[in-house]
Design a protein around this motif. Structure first.
Motif, mmCIF file in Angstrom:
data_model
loop_
_atom_site.group_PDB
_atom_site.id
_atom_site.type_symbol
_atom_site.label_atom_id
_atom_site.label_comp_id
_atom_site.label_asym_id
_atom_site.label_seq_id
_atom_site.Cartn_x
_atom_site.Cartn_y
_atom_site.Cartn_z
ATOM 1 N N LEU A 98 -13.590 -32.213 -30.710
ATOM 2 C CA LEU A 98 -14.267 -32.797 -29.543
ATOM 3 C C LEU A 98 -15.618 -33.414 -29.886
ATOM 4 C CD1 LEU A 98 -13.521 -30.147 -26.766
ATOM 5 C CD2 LEU A 98 -12.468 -32.393 -27.066
ATOM 6 N N GLN A 117 -11.853 -24.298 -20.141
ATOM 7 C CA GLN A 117 -12.856 -25.336 -19.950
ATOM 8 C C GLN A 117 -13.869 -25.336 -21.081
ATOM 9 O OE1 GLN A 117 -14.946 -24.969 -16.264
ATOM 10 N NE2 GLN A 117 -13.240 -25.726 -15.025
ATOM 11 N N VAL A 134 -15.398 -40.533 -22.862
ATOM 12 C CA VAL A 134 -14.431 -39.915 -21.940
ATOM 13 C C VAL A 134 -13.039 -40.474 -22.201
ATOM 14 C CG1 VAL A 134 -13.761 -39.720 -19.510
ATOM 15 C CG2 VAL A 134 -16.136 -39.350 -20.178
ATOM 16 N N ILE A 137 -11.602 -38.975 -25.556
ATOM 17 C CA ILE A 137 -11.102 -37.595 -25.545
ATOM 18 C C ILE A 137 -9.931 -37.420 -24.578
ATOM 19 C CG2 ILE A 137 -13.247 -36.545 -26.353
ATOM 20 C CD1 ILE A 137 -13.853 -35.692 -23.542
ATOM 21 N N LEU A 138 -9.797 -38.304 -23.601
ATOM 22 C CA LEU A 138 -8.622 -38.238 -22.720
ATOM 23 C C LEU A 138 -7.341 -38.631 -23.450
ATOM 24 C CD1 LEU A 138 -9.881 -39.529 -19.243
ATOM 25 C CD2 LEU A 138 -8.912 -37.286 -19.783
ATOM 26 N N ILE A 143 -5.944 -32.380 -23.618
ATOM 27 C CA ILE A 143 -6.964 -32.537 -22.584
ATOM 28 C C ILE A 143 -6.258 -32.833 -21.263
ATOM 29 C CG2 ILE A 143 -8.960 -33.867 -21.796
ATOM 30 C CD1 ILE A 143 -9.544 -32.325 -24.327
ATOM 31 N N VAL A 146 -11.171 -34.689 -17.547
ATOM 32 C CA VAL A 146 -12.588 -34.689 -17.897
ATOM 33 C C VAL A 146 -13.367 -35.057 -16.635
ATOM 34 C CG1 VAL A 146 -14.384 -35.733 -19.309
ATOM 35 C CG2 VAL A 146 -12.112 -35.376 -20.273
ATOM 36 N N LEU A 162 -20.402 -33.034 -19.333
ATOM 37 C CA LEU A 162 -18.967 -33.239 -19.135
ATOM 38 C C LEU A 162 -18.260 -31.886 -19.083
ATOM 39 C CD1 LEU A 162 -18.521 -35.968 -21.892
ATOM 40 C CD2 LEU A 162 -18.897 -36.352 -19.469
ATOM 41 N N ILE A 164 -14.626 -30.390 -19.458
ATOM 42 C CA ILE A 164 -13.321 -30.785 -19.997
ATOM 43 C C ILE A 164 -12.328 -29.659 -19.727
ATOM 44 C CG2 ILE A 164 -12.086 -31.436 -22.078
ATOM 45 C CD1 ILE A 164 -14.838 -32.291 -23.224
#
Length: 180
Positions: A98, A117, A134, A137-138, A143, A146, A162, A164
Motif C-alpha cells: 500500500l 481497515q 486512490v 490502490i483500487l 481492496i 477507499v 484515507l 481503506i
C-alpha cells in the motif's frame, strides 16, 4: 527214631509278592517326583524367558508409542501452524504494497485497525495526486473500498486521510503467496 518236637510257634511264610509290589510302587512314586521336578524346572525356565521376551516387547511398544506421540504432536503443531497462517494477515507485505506508491516524505501515518481497515494519512502535492493514488490502490483485488475521510490544504500541498476497506481472504491468498 527221633521225633522232633518244636514247641516254638511257627512263623508264617512271608509273602514276597506283597513286598515286590510295594517296592515297584515306591519306585514309581520316586520316578514321578523326579519327572515332576524336571518339568517344573523346564516350565520355570520357559516362564522366565517368556517374561524377558514380554519385557522386551513392552519396551519396543513403549518406544513406538513415544514415537507415535511425537508424530502426533508434530502433526498437531503443523495443523496449528497452518491454521495460524490461514488466519493471519501478512501485515508487512500489506504495508509495503500500500505504501510503495509514496515518496519517503509523503506517508505520515499508517494504522491497521486489526479488522478489515487500514487508515493512511499522507501528504500529496495536488488533489489529482490523491485521486491517482486512490485509483492505483483500487486496482488491487483485495481492496473493497477507499474512503477519503479528510483532505486539508497545508500550504502548497494537501494532507489526506484515507480509510481503506480490505478483503482479508484475498489478502491471505495474494500477499501470502508473494510472502512465500
Amino acid at each position: 527214631m527221633n521225633t522232633e518236637i518244636n514247641l516254638l510257634e511257627q512263623k508264617p511264610k512271608k509273602n514276597l509278592a506283597f513286598y515286590f509290589v510295594i517296592f515297584i510302587f515306591i519306585i514309581l512314586i520316586a520316578t514321578t517326583i523326579v519327572v515332576l521336578n524336571l518339568q517344573i524346572d523346564y516350565y520355570n525356565t520357559r516362564i522366565k524367558t517368556e517374561g524377558e521376551h514380554i519385557a522386551q516387547l513392552e519396551e519396543v511398544l513403549r518406544e513406538h508409542n513415544l514415537n507415535m506421540e511425537d508424530e502426533q504432536r508434530l502433526s498437531q503443531v503443523h495443523e496449528m501452524l497452518s491454521t495460524i497462517q490461514m488466519q493471519s494477515i501478512p501485515n508487512v507485505w500489506l504495508y509495503f504494497d500500500l505504501t510503495d506508491l509514496f515518496n519517503q516524505n509523503q506517508l505520515q501515518s499508517y494504522v491497521f485497525s486489526g479488522e478489515n481497515q487500514v487508515i493512511i494519512s499522507a501528504k500529496f502535492s495536488s488533489l489529482p495526486k490523491v485521486a491517482d493514488y486512490v485509483a492505483a490502490i483500487l486496482e488491487r483485488n483485495y481492496i473493497n473500498d477507499v474512503d477519503i475521510s479528510n483532505v486539508n490544504s497545508v500550504g502548497e500541498s494537501y494532507q489526506a486521510t484515507l480509510t481503506i476497506s480490505l478483503d482479508l481472504d484475498r489478502i491471505r491468498k495474494e500477499l501470502g503467496e508473494d510472502a512465500d
